[in-house]
Design a protein around this motif. Structure first.
Motif, PDB file in Angstrom:
ATOM      1  N   LYS A 161       0.798  -1.223   0.000  1.00 28.72           N
ATOM      2  CA  LYS A 161       0.000   0.000   0.000  1.00 28.72           C
ATOM      3  C   LYS A 161       0.832   1.274   0.000  1.00 28.72           C
ATOM      4  CE  LYS A 161      -4.418  -1.636   1.507  1.00 28.72           C
ATOM      5  NZ  LYS A 161      -5.276  -1.955   2.653  1.00 28.72           N
ATOM      6  N   GLY A 162       2.111   1.156  -0.225  1.00 30.05           N
ATOM      7  CA  GLY A 162       2.938   2.342  -0.278  1.00 30.05           C
ATOM      8  C   GLY A 162       4.364   1.986   0.065  1.00 30.05           C
ATOM      9  N   SER A 163       5.107   2.959   0.599  1.00 31.28           N
ATOM     10  CA  SER A 163       6.484   2.663   0.957  1.00 31.28           C
ATOM     11  C   SER A 163       6.619   2.743   2.470  1.00 31.28           C
ATOM     12  CB  SER A 163       7.443   3.609   0.242  1.00 31.28           C
ATOM     13  OG  SER A 163       7.366   4.872   0.840  1.00 31.28           O
ATOM     14  N   LYS A 164       7.833   2.641   2.907  1.00 27.15           N
ATOM     15  CA  LYS A 164       8.129   2.619   4.335  1.00 27.15           C
ATOM     16  C   LYS A 164       7.459   3.780   5.071  1.00 27.15           C
ATOM     17  CE  LYS A 164      12.272   1.865   7.035  1.00 27.15           C
ATOM     18  NZ  LYS A 164      13.732   1.717   6.974  1.00 27.15           N
ATOM     19  N   LYS A 165       7.447   4.915   4.400  1.00 31.39           N
ATOM     20  CA  LYS A 165       6.902   6.112   5.013  1.00 31.39           C
ATOM     21  C   LYS A 165       5.417   5.974   5.357  1.00 31.39           C
ATOM     22  CE  LYS A 165       7.373  10.943   3.946  1.00 31.39           C
ATOM     23  NZ  LYS A 165       7.920  11.867   2.966  1.00 31.39           N
ATOM     24  N   ASP A 166       4.670   5.296   4.502  1.00 33.27           N
ATOM     25  CA  ASP A 166       3.261   5.061   4.805  1.00 33.27           C
ATOM     26  C   ASP A 166       3.126   4.162   6.032  1.00 33.27           C
ATOM     27  OD1 ASP A 166       2.079   6.336   2.277  1.00 33.27           O
ATOM     28  OD2 ASP A 166       3.540   4.939   1.481  1.00 33.27           O
ATOM     29  N   GLY A 167       4.131   3.330   6.220  1.00 33.84           N
ATOM     30  CA  GLY A 167       4.149   2.476   7.408  1.00 33.84           C
ATOM     31  C   GLY A 167       4.340   3.302   8.669  1.00 33.84           C
ATOM     32  N   TYR A 168       5.134   4.347   8.574  1.00 37.33           N
ATOM     33  CA  TYR A 168       5.316   5.233   9.724  1.00 37.33           C
ATOM     34  C   TYR A 168       3.966   5.817  10.131  1.00 37.33           C
ATOM     35  CZ  TYR A 168      10.316   5.299   8.523  1.00 37.33           C
ATOM     36  OH  TYR A 168      11.613   4.975   8.243  1.00 37.33           O
ATOM     37  N   LYS A 169       3.215   6.199   9.131  1.00 37.56           N
ATOM     38  CA  LYS A 169       1.921   6.808   9.416  1.00 37.56           C
ATOM     39  C   LYS A 169       0.987   5.785  10.067  1.00 37.56           C
ATOM     40  CE  LYS A 169      -1.755   9.551   7.408  1.00 37.56           C
ATOM     41  NZ  LYS A 169      -2.825   8.540   7.323  1.00 37.56           N
ATOM     42  N   ALA A 170       0.994   4.566   9.538  1.00 35.67           N
ATOM     43  CA  ALA A 170       0.164   3.515  10.135  1.00 35.67           C
ATOM     44  C   ALA A 170       0.558   3.298  11.595  1.00 35.67           C
ATOM     45  CB  ALA A 170       0.306   2.223   9.339  1.00 35.67           C
ATOM     46  N   ALA A 171       1.856   3.373  11.855  1.00 31.68           N
ATOM     47  CA  ALA A 171       2.325   3.201  13.236  1.00 31.68           C
ATOM     48  C   ALA A 171       1.825   4.339  14.117  1.00 31.68           C
ATOM     49  CB  ALA A 171       3.847   3.129  13.263  1.00 31.68           C
ATOM     50  N   CYS A 172       1.892   5.554  13.598  1.00 35.90           N
ATOM     51  CA  CYS A 172       1.401   6.706  14.364  1.00 35.90           C
ATOM     52  C   CYS A 172      -0.081   6.541  14.665  1.00 35.90           C
ATOM     53  CB  CYS A 172       1.622   8.010  13.606  1.00 35.90           C
ATOM     54  SG  CYS A 172       3.357   8.464  13.469  1.00 35.90           S
ATOM     55  N   ASP A 173      -0.829   6.116  13.669  1.00 34.87           N
ATOM     56  CA  ASP A 173      -2.261   5.902  13.886  1.00 34.87           C
ATOM     57  C   ASP A 173      -2.496   4.868  14.981  1.00 34.87           C
ATOM     58  OD1 ASP A 173      -3.080   7.761  12.039  1.00 34.87           O
ATOM     59  OD2 ASP A 173      -3.119   6.335  10.369  1.00 34.87           O
ATOM     60  N   ALA A 174      -1.669   3.838  14.980  1.00 33.10           N
ATOM     61  CA  ALA A 174      -1.796   2.822  16.025  1.00 33.10           C
ATOM     62  C   ALA A 174      -1.516   3.438  17.391  1.00 33.10           C
ATOM     63  CB  ALA A 174      -0.841   1.667  15.745  1.00 33.10           C
ATOM     64  N   LEU A 175      -0.486   4.254  17.466  1.00 28.52           N
ATOM     65  CA  LEU A 175      -0.130   4.871  18.747  1.00 28.52           C
ATOM     66  C   LEU A 175      -1.224   5.818  19.243  1.00 28.52           C
ATOM     67  CD1 LEU A 175       3.638   5.548  17.997  1.00 28.52           C
ATOM     68  CD2 LEU A 175       2.747   4.020  19.776  1.00 28.52           C
TER      69      LEU A 175
END
Ligand code: SF4
Ligand code: SF4
Lengths: 457, 460
Positions: A161-175
């Protein structure tokens, strides 16, 4: 095939730039080109590295085994207490699960694990396959949360669904699911959260220590050596200090709009940036005593480290460096730190930089410096040769490339074993750069040997 | 106490894998593909997998590992990855100029059902594959099998795509090599030469993943089995597969396509397995076994007899890939040691059966498990219940070693925290001597460390 003959992929021309040239805006935030030997990773990778250092949470990877196996304890994010984060838990989806769906297996795994380990929270990462087979991970998480009474958070991190950076955002949403869920009455005004440091080689401890010396309470470190309870109270802090800009700006922005907590950006790599970070925080609180304490701290630390660095910087004068790191902010700091060591940065690139980052880079660098987004192996090798660098700063996949070409290397990613942050980190950095750049081993490398007749060829 | 989270009480687990003793198919396919000369592996899926596979191989071999990726995006995962793969093939040939592109799939492209041969023929039709160049492929869904399966699939693809029977049979022997280190492949070639046997070894990662420092970054180091050799393998007289899990499919394929009869042996690790390998080579070629080889064997036996007292009855736990663990178990039994706990995440009934055959009668309390939920967590639980004297396996054992204070001999894949594994062979008699050296080093260091002052001695 000779490296120097190779042309840049034409589709990538706009992702490579030189400082001191006009026009041609940098193209970035693109997907890697199919067929390029890219150094980049996926969404899951991004979420996993950010959330990984939450030490008392359960991290369950929902998907086939590989994604879990490759991320088992690969990031040296140290913990002062719990070690649960270092275990590798996977639903290890098999063919039947892929056909019939993995929700049941996920549910059972979660229950088994929570019963066994009593974690403070659970993160469930969805990988690519889960995205394709369409498991309703969120509803499984909600059910387990109801039954077990702890936060069970779905991390939407399907790799494609994107690159590593989109994963950062998913992590922030989780937090963000955790932040704001505990009362905060006892937190003083002089308080901060440290965002975007992952405690590689104990760096969060160094930074936290500075603030505590200044008399500032650190409510939570997100996520280096983090605890679930602290994150739940993070909204009680007066200020967020964001280091890894790529990963944590989203969290800071959300906390600003949800809880009115302002944020500032900071970097702790290099003396200049570390001092600036501490002063900026003091300025924010607008408290003369605090500013005074910051000044004293900086003076004391700088006096300690400068003489040590000097030794190295004299030996390194005029040496050339290539920098290829994940985030652009780190690149800025590295360029400054290298300058302090009398070194020139002649190649600089990042995996996740955005347009304005690259503008800053262009302005910072000397004329002719190569600036690159999402580089591939071939380009990196080419730049090393073209600019004849003495040092390469990068991550795991770049290390053997540098060594093969007979060039010194410094890891500025998660395989770092010594802390590079803060004032003492600058001494470590200088020593490491000095050791590798001036190492006698390079004279045994045919390409770099000086007296040719001494060696075989 | 990293693994303080391991509980002693063993409960039947249904769903969960904890601390896996395996990884996924594509990494095996990538490793095998690197054993073809001039080959660029290509991962058809999203870029994350490829990045992980390259990092892990890089950490183990300490060499640059190249591979293309189809860089799937959301679009590709809905509409299929055809456009990505065609573009990738074009780019790879244009920029990196490989002889062969070896495509493997990932979970994602498998799940959406991309048809690789169809896409490749499309790329060919539109002129994206230059004259004399090749694209081969294998399917490597990771929800089936393990990294070993991926390796086997790519080795089989080498046969499917290249081997040809020209009708002109020769005396060459095909050695189809299981997943071992580059140094092991080098050693197998050395032994074959001593046996005066013309061989084609494939795959062959020596001189690829242990390339010398030359000051150059070579995309295609000089090693690897050439396409020409792979093609000619169809004319060979016989094939020997080394390692049932990683080579049997390829050997069978060679037989059915080109009529080359075969046998499948264990990887020649340890005394008995090496004996069988040497005997088999002698049998199929009719060549005499030279004295040098007999001498090498003699030296190994000599070392075993010299040191026997330190080995007797020592309890060992081992884990890793079935093809290496099976002969290793046999070697330990030959040494009078007790390989009590054996785990391999790779599924396959043959593993447990064969281990039981080898060790069942000779090792009391033998516990062996392969496949689902056979992981390091289970291994650790067994050890907690009754400890062992030695661990043999990959880097992931270091947690158990530390927590339980048991020496660890590193062997297998991946090893990310030591060197030497890819440089010094562990196959053949010489390689077995090195294993023995490692075992004895661990055990005797331990004796020295724990000896009370009065029994600490110079000579052992
Ligand atoms: S998605 Fe599949 S192929 Fe990719 S890393 Fe995970 S298990 Fe391996
Ligand atoms: S499968 Fe997806 S999530 Fe897993 S490593 Fe590959 S790209 Fe990342």
């Amino acid at each position: 095939m000779k490296m120097t003959d190779i042309d840049i992929l034409s589709d990538r021309k706009r992702q490579i730039n030189k400082a001191g040239t006009e026009g041609l805006a940098m193209e970035c935030e693109k997907h890697s080109l199919a067929g390029a030997v890219s150094q980049r990773a996926c969404v899951f990778c991004g979420s996993r590295v950010v959330l990984y250092p939450v030490t008392d949470a359960l991290h369950l990877i929902h998907g086939p085994i590989g994604c879990a196996a490759y991320t088992w304890d690969i990031r040296g994010a140290l913990s002062s207490g719990p070690q649960l984060h270092r275990m590798s838990f996977s639903t290890d989806l098999r063919e039947m699960d892929v056909i019939h769906g993995g929700e049941n297996k996920l549910y059972k795994s979660l229950i088994e694990l929570i019963d066994k380990y009593n974690p403070k929270a659970a993160f469930v990462y969805s990988t690519c396959v889960v995205g394709v087979i369409g498991d309703d991970v969120a509803s499984v998480c909600a059910r387990v949360k109801r039954e077990k009474g702890i936060p069970v958070i779905a991390v939407h991190s399907e790799g494609f669904k994107g690159s590593k950076k989109d994963g950062y955002k998913a992590a922030c949403d989780a937090l963000l699911n955790l932040v704001g869920t505990l009362p905060v009455d006892t937190i003083p005004r002089l308080s901060v959260n440290i965002l975007g440091d992952f405690n590689i080689a104990g760096e969060s401890w160094i930074i936290k220590n500075y603030y505590e010396k200044m008399g500032i309470r650190v409510v939570s470190t997100i996520t280096g050596d983090a605890r679930v309870k602290d994150i739940m109270q993070a909204h009680g802090a007066s200020l967020n200090i964001v280091q890894c800009s790529g990963s944590m700006t989203w969290l800071a922005q959300q906390m600003e709009s949800n809880y009115g907590i302002p944020y500032i950006r900071a970097s702790y790599f290099g003396i200049e940036d570390t001092a600036k970070a501490l002063y900026d925080v003091a300025d924010f609180f607008d408290d003369p005593e605090l500013t005074d304490r910051a000044r004293k701290l900086v003076r004391c630390e700088v006096e300690k480290v400068i003489p040590q660095i000097k030794r190295y910087s004299e030996a390194l004068r005029g040496k050339k460096a290539a920098v290829y790191v994940g985030g652009a902010f780190k690149a800025f700091s590295l360029i400054k730190s290298l300058r302090m060591l009398n070194m020139d940065t002649v190649v600089v690139g990042s995996q996740t930089g955005n347009k304005s980052d690259y503008e800053v880079l262009k302005a910072m660098c000397n004329k002719g410096t190569i600036i690159v987004d999402d580089a591939n192996t071939l380009e990196l090798a080419r730049f090393i040769l073209e600019k004849d660098v003495d040092l390469f700063i990068g991550g795991v996949k770049e290390r053997p490339i540098a060594y093969k070409l007979g060039v010194g290397f410094c890891d500025h990613n998660h395989e770092r074993k010594i802390a590079l942050a803060g004032f003492e980190g600058m001494v470590n950095f200088s020593r490491e750069v000095f050791n590798t750049v001036t190492s006698p081993v390079w004279k045994f490398v045919p390409r770099r040997q000086t007296k040719k007749e001494v060696y075989f060829d | 106490m990293l693994l303080r989270h391991t509980s002693e009480k063993i409960q039947e687990r249904k769903a969960l894998t904890i601390n896996p003793a395996k990884t996924c198919q594509p990494i095996g396919a990538m490793y095998a593909a690197l054993g073809i000369h001039g080959c660029m592996p290509h991962s058809h899926g999203s870029q994350g997998c490829c990045s992980y596979h390259r990092s892990t191989l890089t950490r183990h071999y300490k060499e640059p590992v190249m591979s293309g990726t189809s860089s799937f995006t959301e679009g590709a995962s809905v509409f299929g990855g055809q456009a990505n793969l065609v573009q990738a093939i074009d780019n790879l040939f244009t920029i990196y100029d490989p002889q062969v592109i070896a495509v493997h799939t990932t979970c994602l492209s498998e799940t959406i059902g991309d048809d690789i041969p169809q896409i490749v023929s499309k790329a060919k039709d539109s002129g994206k594959v230059p004259e004399g160049k090749h694209v081969i492929h294998c399917n490597t869904p990771s929800y089936v099998g393990s990294h070993v399966t991926g390796y086997a699939n790519m080795v089989k693809a080498m046969v499917t795509y290249f081997a040809q029977n020209s009708g002109d049979k020769n005396e060459t022997i095909n050695l189809i090599c299981g997943w071992v280190e580059p140094s092991d492949m080098r050693e197998i070639k050395r032994l074959s030469q001593m046996l005066n046997t013309q061989i084609i070894l494939f795959p062959d990662t020596s001189n690829v993943l242990d390339a010398p420092q030359t000051g150059k970054l070579q995309f295609y180091p000089k090693g690897g089995t050439t396409v020409d050799q792979l093609t000619k393998a169809g004319d060979s007289k016989y094939s020997i597969g080394l390692g049932k899990f990683s080579t049997e499919d390829a050997a069978k394929e060679m037989d059915s396509r080109c009529g080359v009869p075969f046998s499948v042996l264990d990887v020649p690790i340890g005394l008995s397995a090496t004996d069988r390998f040497i005997m088999e080579m002698a049998k199929v070629t009719g060549n005499k076994i030279p004295d040098e080889i007999t001498d090498e064997r003699g030296r190994l036996v000599d070392m075993i007899t010299d040191m026997q007292q330190y080995l007797y009855g020592k309890r060992v736990a081992l884990w890793g890939d079935p093809d290496t663990i099976i002969p290793l178990t046999e070697f330990l039994v030959d040494l009078e040691m007790k390989p009590v706990y054996i785990v391999s995440g790779t599924p396959g009934k043959y593993f447990e059966k064969r281990i039981t055959e080898i060790a069942g009668d000779r090792v009391e309390g033998l516990k062996v498990k392969g496949g689902s939920c056979a992981d390091m967590f289970l291994m650790h639980q067994w050890i907690k219940n009754e400890p062992v004297d030695l661990l043999i396996g990959n880097t992931y054992g270091k947690y158990i070693a530390r927590d339980e204070d048991i020496p660890l001999l590193r062997m297998g894949f991946p090893i990310m925290d030591r060197v030497g594994h890819s440089c010094f062979p562990r196959v053949g008699y010489n390689g077995s001597m090195r294993i023995l050296e490692g075992i004895l080093g661990c055990l005797m260091d331990r004796l020295d460390r724990d000896a009370p002052e009065e029994s600490f001695e110079l000579v052992m």
